[in-house]
Scaffold this motif. Structure first.
Motif, PDB file in Angstrom:
ATOM      1  N   SER A 134       0.856  -1.181   0.000  1.00  0.00           N
ATOM      2  CA  SER A 134       0.000   0.000   0.000  1.00  0.00           C
ATOM      3  C   SER A 134       0.896   1.236   0.000  1.00  0.00           C
ATOM      4  O   SER A 134       1.934   1.256  -0.659  1.00  0.00           O
ATOM      5  CB  SER A 134      -0.952  -0.030   1.190  1.00  0.00           C
ATOM      6  N   SER A 135       0.531   2.242   0.763  1.00  0.00           N
ATOM      7  CA  SER A 135       1.280   3.497   0.756  1.00  0.00           C
ATOM      8  C   SER A 135       0.840   4.354   1.931  1.00  0.00           C
ATOM      9  O   SER A 135      -0.300   4.244   2.399  1.00  0.00           O
ATOM     10  CB  SER A 135       1.023   4.247  -0.556  1.00  0.00           C
ATOM     11  N   MET A 136       1.733   5.237   2.365  1.00  0.00           N
ATOM     12  CA  MET A 136       1.328   6.232   3.361  1.00  0.00           C
ATOM     13  C   MET A 136       0.250   7.151   2.789  1.00  0.00           C
ATOM     14  O   MET A 136      -0.457   7.832   3.541  1.00  0.00           O
ATOM     15  CB  MET A 136       2.546   7.066   3.805  1.00  0.00           C
ATOM     16  N   VAL A 217      -1.864 -11.732   6.912  1.00  0.00           N
ATOM     17  CA  VAL A 217      -1.922 -10.717   5.852  1.00  0.00           C
ATOM     18  C   VAL A 217      -1.594  -9.363   6.463  1.00  0.00           C
ATOM     19  O   VAL A 217      -2.170  -8.974   7.481  1.00  0.00           O
ATOM     20  CB  VAL A 217      -3.325 -10.645   5.217  1.00  0.00           C
ATOM     21  N   ASN A 218      -0.673  -8.647   5.852  1.00  0.00           N
ATOM     22  CA  ASN A 218      -0.362  -7.285   6.271  1.00  0.00           C
ATOM     23  C   ASN A 218      -0.302  -6.371   5.058  1.00  0.00           C
ATOM     24  O   ASN A 218       0.011  -6.811   3.945  1.00  0.00           O
ATOM     25  CB  ASN A 218       0.980  -7.227   7.004  1.00  0.00           C
ATOM     26  N   ALA A 219      -0.586  -5.095   5.290  1.00  0.00           N
ATOM     27  CA  ALA A 219      -0.347  -4.058   4.290  1.00  0.00           C
ATOM     28  C   ALA A 219       0.906  -3.300   4.703  1.00  0.00           C
ATOM     29  O   ALA A 219       1.264  -3.255   5.889  1.00  0.00           O
ATOM     30  CB  ALA A 219      -1.531  -3.100   4.208  1.00  0.00           C
ATOM     31  N   CYS A 220       1.580  -2.704   3.734  1.00  0.00           N
ATOM     32  CA  CYS A 220       2.765  -1.950   4.102  1.00  0.00           C
ATOM     33  C   CYS A 220       3.002  -0.793   3.150  1.00  0.00           C
ATOM     34  O   CYS A 220       2.512  -0.760   2.017  1.00  0.00           O
ATOM     35  CB  CYS A 220       4.006  -2.845   4.127  1.00  0.00           C
ATOM     36  N   CYS A 221       3.749   0.170   3.655  1.00  0.00           N
ATOM     37  CA  CYS A 221       4.290   1.239   2.820  1.00  0.00           C
ATOM     38  C   CYS A 221       5.779   0.981   2.677  1.00  0.00           C
ATOM     39  O   CYS A 221       6.492   0.909   3.685  1.00  0.00           O
ATOM     40  CB  CYS A 221       4.059   2.602   3.456  1.00  0.00           C
ATOM     41  N   PHE A 262      -1.058  -2.317   9.241  1.00  0.00           N
ATOM     42  CA  PHE A 262      -0.423  -1.462   8.245  1.00  0.00           C
ATOM     43  C   PHE A 262       0.958  -1.115   8.788  1.00  0.00           C
ATOM     44  O   PHE A 262       1.082  -0.563   9.886  1.00  0.00           O
ATOM     45  CB  PHE A 262      -1.259  -0.206   8.008  1.00  0.00           C
ATOM     46  N   VAL A 263       1.994  -1.448   8.041  1.00  0.00           N
ATOM     47  CA  VAL A 263       3.369  -1.412   8.543  1.00  0.00           C
ATOM     48  C   VAL A 263       4.247  -0.544   7.647  1.00  0.00           C
ATOM     49  O   VAL A 263       4.146  -0.606   6.415  1.00  0.00           O
ATOM     50  CB  VAL A 263       3.948  -2.846   8.606  1.00  0.00           C
ATOM     51  N   SER A 264       5.101   0.248   8.264  1.00  0.00           N
ATOM     52  CA  SER A 264       6.096   1.014   7.529  1.00  0.00           C
ATOM     53  C   SER A 264       7.405   0.960   8.319  1.00  0.00           C
ATOM     54  O   SER A 264       7.388   1.042   9.550  1.00  0.00           O
ATOM     55  CB  SER A 264       5.652   2.468   7.358  1.00  0.00           C
TER      56      SER A 264
END
Length: 272
Positions: A134-136, A217-221, A262-264
């Motif tokens: 994903s994205s910030m 499942v994770n989303a990340c930037c 959501f991980v960055s």
């Protein structure tokens, strides 16, 4: 014993290419690089082979459901299931009217990613790891929707159908330049990635009751990375951009956190 397999979409250049490179060095199985152009996939594989790595490739257009189904059939026949799926493919269309940009960007980033997941999730093995890049920009989008719209995206038990309807509402509103009046953020890229982030939360919630054990499942930037999408202005290299997606792909069995987050920069972010 069947060979383990990792699939990376949109991987013939940029962050996806670096993800494949890193996985080839760390993952104990086959790594499949996918992209729309067979020629560019072959070039990418040849480049990695020169480093002594051995990725495989498969032509995949996430905008084309039949292409996704062909990949599913290939994986099922050759591997039996999926150990790692990294949904990296995405676009940032800056050309055309707001309606055109909303349509094309959400078609690939949201609907394409959702179709990949809906088609391939039945093949996920116990302990599989899924990473939705994903994205910030998704954080910016949720923070700049109006309060009513924000509450719709953030409702605790939002369903995938409800989320999809909201993304479609944004696209439809953008056609008549009414999206901001309806409470949406004005940038199509941010809205498409907002969809990807919320999609991830829903997927983990649904998988928590799946009989297959320990699917995460994770989303990340990946960060602001110097790629074609950023006109090579980002301060991060593609290798640095690949770090968090690969970290999430290789989370150890039984991981409880991050999970559905959501991980960055390897850190869970407060969202919205």
């Amino acid at each position: 014993m069947t060979t383990r397999v990792a699939i990376v979409t949109g991987a013939n250049k940029g962050i996806g290419f670096a993800i494949v490179e890193s996985l080839c060095k760390q993952f104990d199985g086959d790594v499949i690089l996918t992209g729309r152009s067979e020629e560019r996939c072959q070039v990418a594989v040849t480049q990695l082979q020169k480093e002594g790595l051995s990725p495989k490739y498969y032509t995949l257009d996430i905008d084309d459901l039949s292409s996704i189904i062909k990949l599913k059939d290939f994986i099922k026949e050759n591997y039996g299931g999926i150990d790692i799926l990294i949904n990296n493919a995405g676009i940032s269309n800056k050309v055309g009217t707001i309606g055109e940009r909303a349509t094309t960007t959400c078609r690939t980033n949201y609907f394409g990613t959702l179709n990949v997941c809906n088609t391939l999730f039945p093949l996920l093995k116990p302990h599989a790891r899924v990473v939705n890049v994903s994205s910030m920009a998704s954080q910016e989008a949720i923070s700049k929707c109006n309060e009513d719209m924000r509450s719709k995206f953030k409702q605790p038990n939002i369903t995938m159908d409800e989320l999809t309807a909201l993304i479609q509402q944004f696209i439809d509103a953008a056609q008549i330049d009414d999206h901001e009046k309806q409470g949406f953020f004005f940038k199509p890229y941010g809205m498409s990635k907002l969809g990807v982030t919320v999609m991830t939360f829903i997927q983990q919630r649904e998988l928590n009751s799946d009989p297959r054990e320990d699917i995460v499942v994770n989303a990340c930037c990946p960060g602001y990375v110097a790629t074609d999408m950023t006109l090579h202005k980002g301060p991060k290299t593609i290798t640095e951009g690949a770090d968090t997606p690969v970290y999430l792909a290789l989370l150890s069995p039984g991981t409880t956190s991050p999970k559905g987050d959501f991980v960055s920069d390897r850190t869970i972010q407060n969202w919205g």
